[in-house]
Scaffold this motif. Structure first.
Motif, PDB file in Angstrom:
ATOM      1  N   TYR A 126      10.709 -46.539  41.372  1.00 17.88           N
ATOM      2  CA  TYR A 126      10.787 -45.295  42.137  1.00 17.88           C
ATOM      3  C   TYR A 126      11.023 -44.078  41.243  1.00 17.88           C
ATOM      4  O   TYR A 126      10.607 -42.974  41.593  1.00 17.88           O
ATOM      5  N   ALA A 127      11.655 -44.271  40.105  1.00 14.66           N
ATOM      6  CA  ALA A 127      11.875 -43.143  39.197  1.00 14.66           C
ATOM      7  C   ALA A 127      10.543 -42.585  38.706  1.00 14.66           C
ATOM      8  O   ALA A 127      10.317 -41.363  38.716  1.00 14.66           O
ATOM      9  N   ARG A 167      16.037 -44.950  46.033  1.00 13.64           N
ATOM     10  CA  ARG A 167      16.994 -44.821  44.927  1.00 13.64           C
ATOM     11  C   ARG A 167      18.387 -44.414  45.416  1.00 13.64           C
ATOM     12  O   ARG A 167      19.301 -44.179  44.611  1.00 13.64           O
TER      13      ARG A 167
END
Length: 349
Positions: free
Chosen positions: A37-38, A68
């Motif tokens: 997700y980053a 996150r």
């Protein structure tokens, strides 16, 4: 001095930045699918810079922040969509998930109810609302939400699944049978399907063992049942003798054929119901026995079902083709549940 530009350089300089968006978005989706997700956030921010008005991209970015557990950033994106009155069903779902992640279930419930007012025929919102109540052990409003979802979005499978499982713990077995079988026809080959098949078969056994059907008042000459539920139980009670040999896929097949023939003669006009019409069609198509084996056989006796399959493989293949080509269709308006029930105090979900 004349500066010469190559044709290639000229083509690149004239290409709009928006041309990069599909490729960037595909990259972001790959990161999302991989749970990275980053990196998804990094790429989605670039996508939104190129196309800041696209709501899908903003919802995806909020989803990445949510995954996150960066609730403030996720909430800021969703709040801007809600404020601009551009909210979709997914916006409300995300807003509720963010509130739930922040342990504010009251806010999540309020947001889902707002979404339902905006999108009253979206079954997913009723499903999510019911899960919120259920997780708080508020079983009655949870079940009421799923029932309402069935009424408003009759083809959405998840509400049938949750309602059938929850009704299993109430004093009303009728809706476990009906909602469970509808769910199996909507979602036919998953682990949840196997679970509901087991619940369905057990509920038939419980119903006939309980003595409830022997107490169902038979109609007086010229009278009509007061409700769909009463008509269902009266018609089933007339076939009770078939169950004297026990509840098996074979006795259920015979019982349910007789039920459908009686229902078509007596109640189909007053209480049209797609599941019963579908069963009647399968009887006429010659696949109803195989359907009942598929429905009840694995839960009743897995070894016996395998043996039946070995002896009737062509019959099962005929049914599976029929089932694929003629899926159950659920029109609006066939809603008969009055929502009255009580949970068994010793056996709650």
């Amino acid at each position: 001095m004349v500066v010469l530009c190559s044709p290639f350089r000229h083509a690149v300089s004239q290409s709009p930045a928006a041309d990069r968006v599909p490729a960037l978005y595909a990259t972001a989706q790959r990161f999302m699918s991989a749970g990275d997700y980053a990196n998804a956030i990094i790429v989605l921010q670039q996508v939104i810079q190129q196309d800041p008005t696209n709501q899908l991209y903003q919802e995806d970015l909020a989803t990445a922040y949510l995954m996150r557990k960066d609730y403030p950033r996720a909430e800021a994106i969703i709040n801007s969509l809600l404020k601009n009155k551009s909210a979709s069903v997914r916006t409300y779902q995300l807003a509720a998930e963010i509130a739930e992640g922040q342990q504010d279930d009251k806010k999540a419930i309020r947001l889902l109810n707002e979404g339902i007012r905006q999108f009253p025929h979206e079954g997913a919102l009723y499903h999510q609302l019911g899960l919120l109540y259920f997780n708080e052990e508020n079983y009655k409003p949870a079940l009421q939400s799923w029932i309402k979802g069935i009424q408003m979005a009759p083809s959405y499978a998840n509400n049938y699944y949750q309602a059938a499982r929850t009704y299993y713990y109430t004093d009303d077995m009728v809706w476990t049978l009906l909602y469970g079988e509808i769910f199996i026809n909507l979602e036919s080959f998953t682990l949840r399907t196997a679970e509901i098949k087991g619940i369905l078969f057990d509920t038939y056994k419980r119903l006939f063992a309980s003595g409830i059907l022997s107490r169902v008042p038979l109609p007086l000459p010229g009278s009509r049942p007061a409700s769909f539920r009463e008509a269902f139980l009266q018609t089933l009670a007339k076939q009770a003798a078939v169950a004297d040999a026990g509840i098996t896929p074979e006795t259920l097949t015979m019982l349910r054929i007789r039920f459908i023939l009686d229902w078509e003669n007596l109640f189909a006009d007053d209480y049209p119901f797609a599941l019963f019409d579908y069963q009647a069609e399968m009887i006429r198509a010659g696949v109803f026995e195989a359907y009942n084996q598929w429905l009840f056989g694995p839960a009743a006796d897995a070894a016996a079902f395998r043996e039946w399959m070995n002896l009737h493989s062509q019959d099962m293949q005929k049914f599976l083709i029929y089932h694929q080509q003629h899926p159950l269709q659920l029109p609006a308006g066939e809603y008969y549940n009055d929502g009255r029930f009580r949970f068994q105090t010793d056996n709650q979900p």
